[in-house]
Scaffold this active site. Structure first.
Site, PDB file in Angstrom:
ATOM      1  N   GLU B 208       0.831  -1.201   0.000  1.00  0.00           N
ATOM      2  CA  GLU B 208       0.000   0.000   0.000  1.00  0.00           C
ATOM      3  C   GLU B 208       0.869   1.255   0.000  1.00  0.00           C
ATOM      4  O   GLU B 208       0.365   2.362   0.124  1.00  0.00           O
ATOM      5  CB  GLU B 208      -0.913  -0.011   1.226  1.00  0.00           C
ATOM      6  CG  GLU B 208      -2.233  -0.722   0.977  1.00  0.00           C
ATOM      7  CD  GLU B 208      -2.092  -2.190   0.624  1.00  0.00           C
ATOM      8  OE1 GLU B 208      -1.385  -2.910   1.358  1.00  0.00           O
ATOM      9  OE2 GLU B 208      -2.657  -2.622  -0.389  1.00  0.00           O
ATOM     10  N   ASN B 292      -0.933  -7.731  -4.101  1.00  0.00           N
ATOM     11  CA  ASN B 292      -1.764  -7.003  -5.059  1.00  0.00           C
ATOM     12  C   ASN B 292      -0.967  -5.903  -5.757  1.00  0.00           C
ATOM     13  O   ASN B 292       0.028  -5.428  -5.239  1.00  0.00           O
ATOM     14  CB  ASN B 292      -2.970  -6.395  -4.336  1.00  0.00           C
ATOM     15  CG  ASN B 292      -2.547  -5.433  -3.239  1.00  0.00           C
ATOM     16  OD1 ASN B 292      -1.909  -5.843  -2.285  1.00  0.00           O
ATOM     17  ND2 ASN B 292      -2.873  -4.176  -3.379  1.00  0.00           N
ATOM     18  N   ASP B 334      -7.770  -5.560  -4.068  1.00  0.00           N
ATOM     19  CA  ASP B 334      -6.750  -5.848  -3.061  1.00  0.00           C
ATOM     20  C   ASP B 334      -6.635  -7.343  -2.798  1.00  0.00           C
ATOM     21  O   ASP B 334      -6.371  -7.766  -1.685  1.00  0.00           O
ATOM     22  CB  ASP B 334      -7.041  -5.091  -1.746  1.00  0.00           C
ATOM     23  CG  ASP B 334      -5.926  -5.279  -0.725  1.00  0.00           C
ATOM     24  OD1 ASP B 334      -4.752  -5.318  -1.138  1.00  0.00           O
ATOM     25  OD2 ASP B 334      -6.219  -5.397   0.473  1.00  0.00           O
TER      26      ASP B 334
END
Lengths: 274, 623
Positions: B208, B292, B334
């Site tokens: 992220e 991801n 995700d």
């Protein structure tokens, strides 16, 4: 410069002591501010940022001194600083930002297009067809799955193959990590960048090459996306006394604050602009 | 039989990276152990020498002293506080009656390592690294550590701030420290490393944070980096060469890790490696899944975004890729695919197949030929609305176009939610029942795209994820799945996501634990609850079992709620903000009513016929 956070736990103890010390007039002797030590034009550990100067202005009005708790403005910033009681105010948050109580706004700015003056690019809209061929830089964030509004707008129109992402977090050892995007414009790595106005405007003041700053003016074309934001100060929820005092200072000192913003090259958006 | 003599009274002090030395009592004679290969240690049921117990990631123990008939008498033998009240996800290791365990990043000594007598609980030594506190600021989803690795007399530790440390297993003395990544770029390490053939393998977290994923092999003796395979980017950096033979045509071609992205986006494209590694000694291949693609905002990265959400098979010596298979091209939700890859030999369609089983975060249970990467079957094992199925001919998953995220629109009924049908929490396999025991969550979400959040300099607008219980109203499940029949055998609905690992034993008992503080044993064949213990804090740890030198079988697990769904109970996240913790808060608003954070290692035994506490004479720690 590597920023050390190791004193933070110590700071907490000191801060609690300071909070108890009030000047005779009922105002605190210390304005406790949480700020990023490496995030110009907003703040830095040497006090060179717009928000440092604003904190000094506010403290002066209160007859107080400024004390800082430093923390990188990343995920958890509010939780680990303001909400943890390490300070009482954060100098810049969007108006109505939910985790905190926000003051009346003290400025409004917008996302802007930044380019080198010598390229003579006058793109002002995210709908400009030239965006399909220009090499464009944007900030990519990723944390919480969020991205800046221009990134969404470009993606919506399928303008992605010529768009280069620069992480907002950058390399924190470097000065002002988000500034790499503007530097890419200066170096010619990208022809145009979509950036938050204050960052771009400040960079333009000191850039070795002249930069052109054009506000993104797309109104409601990309609703619910918006490209302009009111910026306020943030205090802990329920801290009505401090909020009220800050509101008064913002109202009384608006000419000084406006001058300060101008001196940092902050592009101001008209009230109510979207 | 190997015997560890009771404590020698040699006191020494562990010298550490920055001079933080805690006690180091008892250098004990374990030289014979040090000479054994990891595979041999793993074949001795008394040990639990790597986080998944064996290279195949089965988490099955051949011990049967504790069985379905007597597990009801299981009692607490001893306990130990790790002293850091964040998510306790680590698996303890046990090698010849000595237990090694690591704590999360928190407390006065983050990522501290403890060596304990596995029978008495006596502390033998502890090691406290000094990871950079700023690491905590870039870690996504709680500051966990999922375990240590052991090989040839050394313990290998990953710190949150990207260092790999080798310790002498006997004394806790630091042998070398190697920096693998950089928190300033958003990189952290949370996964358990795996020791393979003189190397230790570890990958980075930070999907992220705009990082680029990698798996790195470090030489056990010198601490030098032997190879690094990036998940995204050109073939030369992804270690894709002449040996690379994916089964499906769409994954063949030059530099797909770069060309399946818009300009340069692969440089910040995620594909982190923070889950499980497995290894097949026969073929010398290491298997793992990648995270991801970044950013979550999928309209910014058209293309398949290779090699994110991908399973890789790589040569253990060179790191060169042998095959790859991308589970979710151009992931929208995700759906990392870092989940474990279990290596099993199964009878499928009348023939013996060497397979890899991957419980997809996307909700499909993949059975893959582990030599070629061909998908043999892929069946949904939880509610799936965002995909229509996996085409076995092309190998492509079919997204449900009606549910693609659109700005200015809340897309409802996204199942599985971003954490997937199953996240990192590892499943177990029993060769006796031929069943997989799958701890997982059961969540759906609404996904919208107009929330304003803030970092100075960048007001931004993005995705708001609001998760909630899936059909039936429960949020978690322990599932018994038959990978040959491709069907559920039984399941146990749990109120909260089952974020702990599972353990299966030859006693036909399956252990798992819940976030509302229950450690449970169930019948491996029926799922019937046989025993439960109310722990001090919610469980997100990995149960393990071993046999002590006293001959008794023990079961151990860390208690201490946390992890992505658990930060609401340990990290002062406001439960009223439903989209906090990347959307998990909304599904977990009641968790703080059940538990707060904690940090206790709990060790259980039957306690009959084995005087556990008296098996070795306790001695005071050296001063």
């Amino acid at each position: 410069m590597r920023v050390s956070y190791t004193l933070l736990s110590g700071c907490a103890g000191v801060a609690l002591v300071l909070a108890a010390v009030h000047a005779a007039g009922g105002e605190p002797a210390m304005l406790r501010v949480c700020a990023d030590p490496n995030n110009l034009p907003f703040s830095d550990a040497d006090g060179r940022g717009l928000e440092n100067r604003l904190a000094e202005l506010v403290a002066r009005e209160m007859g107080a001194k400024v004390s800082y708790t430093w923390w990188a403005q990343r995920r958890g910033f509010i939780r680990n600083t303001l909400k943890a009681g390490l300070c009482d105010v954060v100098m810049g948050v969007p108006a109505h930002y939910d985790p905190v109580e926000t003051t009346r706004p003290y400025y409004r700015s917008s996302y802007v297009f930044v380019s080198r003056e010598d390229r003579n690019i006058d793109v002002a809209s995210l709908k400009d067809p030239r965006l399909r061929s220009l090499k464009i830089g944007v900030h990519l964030f990723g944390d919480d799955g969020m991205n800046s509004p221009p990134v969404h707008a470009l993606g919506e129109q399928g303008i992605v193959g010529n768009v280069i992402g620069y992480t907002l977090y950058g390399d924190y050892r470097d000065a002002t990590p988000p500034a790499r995007l503007i530097e890419a414009v200066e170096k010619g790595d990208v022809e145009l960048a979509a950036a938050w106005g204050p960052l771009a405007g400040y960079a333009a003041l000191t850039s070795p090459v002249p930069l052109r700053i054009v506000p993104i003016a797309d109104g409601k074309d990309f609703a619910p996306l918006q490209f302009s934001f009111d910026i306020s100060m943030g205090v802990r929820k329920g801290d009505a006394g401090l909020k009220k005092r800050l509101d008064e200072i913002i109202a009384q000192k608006s000419p000084e604050i406006a001058a300060l913003l101008t001196s940092y090259g902050i592009p101001l958006a008209p009230a109510g602009a979207r | 039989m190997l015997e560890i003599p009771s404590l020698a009274t040699v006191a020494s002090v562990a010298a550490t990276r920055l001079g933080v030395a805690l006690l180091a009592s008892a250098a004990f004679a374990g030289a014979a152990v040090a000479q054994q290969s990891l595979a041999a240690l793993s074949s001795d049921a008394r040990n639990w020498p790597m986080a998944p117990r064996d290279y195949a990631n089965t988490r099955f123990s051949a011990l049967d002293q504790i069985n379905a008939g007597n597990v009801a008498r299981l009692k607490l033998a001893w306990s130990f506080s790790i002293g850091a009240a964040r998510g306790q996800e680590a698996a303890p290791l046990v090698i010849d009656s000595v237990m090694y365990v690591v704590g999360p990043y928190d407390g006065p000594h983050p990522n501290q390592v403890f060596a304990l007598d596995a029978v008495t609980g006596e502390l033998k030594w502890s090691y406290a690294p000094k990871p950079d506190p700023a690491a905590k600021g870039v870690a996504c989803c709680d500051v966990v550590n999922r375990g240590l690795a052991y090989d040839s007399g050394k313990i290998f530790l990953n710190t949150l701030d990207d260092h790999m440390v080798a310790l002498d297993a006997l004394s806790g003395k630091e042998l070398w420290v190697t920096k693998l990544g950089d928190i300033n770029l958003g990189e952290t390490i949370t996964m358990a490393p795996l020791a393979v053939k003189g190397k230790v393998l570890a990958g980075n977290s930070g999907g992220e944070m705009g990082v680029r994923g990698w798996l790195t092999a470090v030489d056990q003796a010198s601490g030098k980096i032997a190879w690094r395979a990036y998940s995204t980017g050109p073939d030369a950096e992804a270690l894709i060469g002449a040996d690379f033979k994916p089964h499906y045509d769409w994954m063949k071609g030059k530099d797909l890790g770069a060309t399946s992205w818009p300009a340069d986006h692969w440089r910040i494209g995620g594909g982190t490696v923070w889950g499980w590694l497995s290894y097949d000694p026969e073929t010398n291949l290491v298997y793992y899944g990648t995270g991801n693609p970044g950013p979550w905002n999928s309209n910014q990265r058209p293309g398949d975004n290779l090699w994110t959400s991908t399973v890789f098979a790589r040569d253990a010596d060179s790191g060169q890729a042998k095959w790859a298979y991308q589970m979710s091209p151009h992931d929208l939700w995700d759906h990392d695919e870092i989940n474990e890859n279990m290596l099993l030999d199964l009878e499928i369609g009348g023939g013996a197949r060497k397979v890899l089983i991957h419980p997809g975060r996307n909700g499909y249970m993949y059975v893959i030929d582990r030599a070629t990467g061909e998908v043999l079957s892929a069946d949904p094992y939880d509610t799936v609305t965002v995909y229509k199925g996996v085409d076995l001919k092309s190998g492509r998953i079919e997204p449900n176009e009606a549910l693609k995220p659109v700005l200015d629109k809340t897309v409802q009924n996204i199942c599985p939610a971003p954490p997937g049908a199953k996240d990192w929490q590892p499943m177990a396999w029993s060769p006796r029942t031929k069943l997989l025991y799958v701890p997982h969550q059961h969540l759906c979400a609404n996904f919208s795209t107009s929330e304003v959040s803030y970092i100075a300099g960048t007001p931004f607008v993005g995705a708001t994820v609001d998760m909630y219980a899936g059909p039936g109203g429960h949020r978690g499940e322990l599932l018994a799945w038959d990978p040959v029949k491709r069907a559920k055998t039984w399941s146990i609905a749990e109120q909260l996501p089952v974020w702990s690992g599972a353990l299966a034993t030859a006693g036909d008992v399956v252990f798992y634990a819940t976030m509302d503080r229950l450690f449970k044993a169930v019948d491996a064949r029926s799922g019937q609850l046989l025993w439960q213990f109310r722990g001090p804090s919610g469980f997100v740890g990995q149960p393990v079992t071993y046999q002590g030198r006293d001959g008794a079988q023990y079961v151990a697990i860390l208690s201490g709620v946390g992890g992505w769904p658990g930060v609401i109970a340990n990290a002062e996240i406001d439960p009223r903000v439903r989209n906090g913790a990347l959307g998990f808060t909304g599904a977990m608003q009641d968790l703080p009513l059940y538990t707060v954070g904690g940090s206790a290692l709990l060790v259980f035994s039957l306690g009959d016929g084995h005087d556990a506490a008296g098996a070795a004479s306790p001695q005071p720690p050296a001063q």
